[in-house]
Design a protein around this motif. Sequence first.
Motif, PDB file in Angstrom:
ATOM      1  N   ARG A 149      63.131  46.155  -5.801  1.00 52.43           N
ATOM      2  CA  ARG A 149      62.125  45.146  -5.491  1.00 52.43           C
ATOM      3  C   ARG A 149      60.985  45.675  -4.637  1.00 52.43           C
ATOM      4  NH1 ARG A 149      63.837  40.030  -2.711  1.00 52.43           N
ATOM      5  NH2 ARG A 149      61.616  39.704  -3.052  1.00 52.43           N
ATOM      6  N   ARG A 150      61.118  46.887  -4.083  1.00 50.17           N
ATOM      7  CA  ARG A 150      60.150  47.364  -3.089  1.00 50.17           C
ATOM      8  C   ARG A 150      58.733  47.490  -3.647  1.00 50.17           C
ATOM      9  NH1 ARG A 150      63.762  52.194  -0.308  1.00 50.17           N
ATOM     10  NH2 ARG A 150      65.402  50.816   0.538  1.00 50.17           N
ATOM     11  N   ARG A 151      58.607  48.086  -4.828  1.00 55.79           N
ATOM     12  CA  ARG A 151      57.267  48.325  -5.366  1.00 55.79           C
ATOM     13  C   ARG A 151      56.541  47.014  -5.633  1.00 55.79           C
ATOM     14  NH1 ARG A 151      55.746  52.492 -10.290  1.00 55.79           N
ATOM     15  NH2 ARG A 151      53.476  52.203 -10.171  1.00 55.79           N
ATOM     16  N   THR A 152      57.246  46.057  -6.238  1.00 54.73           N
ATOM     17  CA  THR A 152      56.635  44.760  -6.532  1.00 54.73           C
ATOM     18  C   THR A 152      56.289  44.025  -5.249  1.00 54.73           C
ATOM     19  OG1 THR A 152      57.862  44.574  -8.601  1.00 54.73           O
ATOM     20  CG2 THR A 152      56.964  42.544  -7.665  1.00 54.73           C
ATOM     21  N   ALA A 153      57.184  44.078  -4.249  1.00 58.64           N
ATOM     22  CA  ALA A 153      56.942  43.389  -2.986  1.00 58.64           C
ATOM     23  C   ALA A 153      55.759  44.002  -2.252  1.00 58.64           C
ATOM     24  CB  ALA A 153      58.198  43.438  -2.117  1.00 58.64           C
ATOM     25  N   ALA A 154      55.653  45.339  -2.279  1.00 60.94           N
ATOM     26  CA  ALA A 154      54.525  46.006  -1.614  1.00 60.94           C
ATOM     27  C   ALA A 154      53.211  45.604  -2.265  1.00 60.94           C
ATOM     28  CB  ALA A 154      54.711  47.519  -1.663  1.00 60.94           C
TER      29      ALA A 154
END
Length: 477
Positions: A73-78
């Motif tokens: 989820r990190r890339r989308t959240a960033a």
Amino acid sequence: MGASGSGKTTTGLALLGEYPVGARVTGEVDRGGGGPVGYVPQHPAAVLNPARRVGALLADIARPQVRHLPRARRRTAARERVVEALAAAQLPDGQALLRRYPHQLSGGQQQRVVLAQALLLGARVIVADEPTTGQDALTKSGLVDQLAAVAASGIAVVLLSHDLDVVRSLADEVLVMRAGRVVESGPVARLWSAPRHEWTRRLLDEHRSVPQEPAEVREPVLEVREMTAVHGRTAVLRTPRLALRAGECLAVVGRSGSGKTTLARCLAGLHRDHDGEVLLDGVALPRSLRHRSRVQLAAVQYVFQDARAAFDEHRPVLDQVARTAVRLRGTGERAATEEASATLARLGLTDDLVRRPPGALSGGELQRAALARALLARPRVLICDEITSGLDTVTRRGILDLLAELVGEREDLSLVLITHDLDTARLAHRIAVLDAGELVEEGPAQQILTAPRHSFTVSLMETTAQLESGNRARATT
């Protein structure tokens, strides 16, 4: 607030623990509970890596904040945080800008990207140095609302500004500076209604002269025909036809990112990615300044919005101004230095000051030096890109009076004034209005300012009037 060179930026940087080389510092800065401090500089390009896209610059800040999330989820959240920060900084179309490099953004867009960086950092204090420089009335109104919301959320805002409308709209307390000292301070309403210091009264006085209409209609000195300019594959400007007559001042207004600077750079040979023609006295100019003759280079001069980036930081300002006359007119070095010194003095810059390197001058002082450098070419067309946007009211009035005087006394000088400020546009004989890269309206300044026909121009005038009306109401409460 205060005049250019009064110490506003030096004070703002001191709050961050940054001081000029060799400065003797006494006293202390107490930041209370600490926490990140965001800084939005007057010249945002100086803090944006020119080799990296906007999306990459912002993602570097956002990634550490989402490390606690599952890896998937990190890339989308960033990315979501980046888009939210751009929207909060009044760039609602920010997603379309993520693949652009900083030089492909207008000065106003660059400024809002830097503000987004500060918001992404979670700053508890934001020092904003001229945050509305280069902003049109609509964008300025939105940015004022955003900074007000930032303050209402508990983030302290230190505003360094010459823009009286913005100061009146945002500030609770005002400090007026002159020559490095605070000469007056107090609540904004009291300061506006009953200023006590003579310098404060001068800053609040914004009256200035307006150039006279040319006695007769003259032939165009510069023409644009069927121009379409692009950044990469994206068309950012379409101008079927635009003419600048000899002895005339043409103001080009519009929102930040509307194509104003791109048009100016095309005229000057600084943006060659365009179709169509730019003609000087009916003769097509090469698209790139590298292919223009010395006479053509002297004839069309450009004064940048970011004056600091246009100077060599290692050479005295006087030498760089004088070099223009040597290189483009073949003037001897001694005569060029004398002419440069006289022109700089006319613009309010002392001989002692201009013998220093650019780093020793304020942003406003460097803008005046940049204007002097262009004038030493004795141009026929002078393109001024937001050159008063970093100036206080007293200095701005002096520069506008000087430009009006130059246009009036030199029949062979024409002026293209790129500006977001409708009050500055009153200097012009004619006004051209850009919106989203399209030339939507053009005509005599009086007609555009009092009876605009296009809906965008109408909204621009209404927003300006609302800002002024709201500020007058607040000043009387």
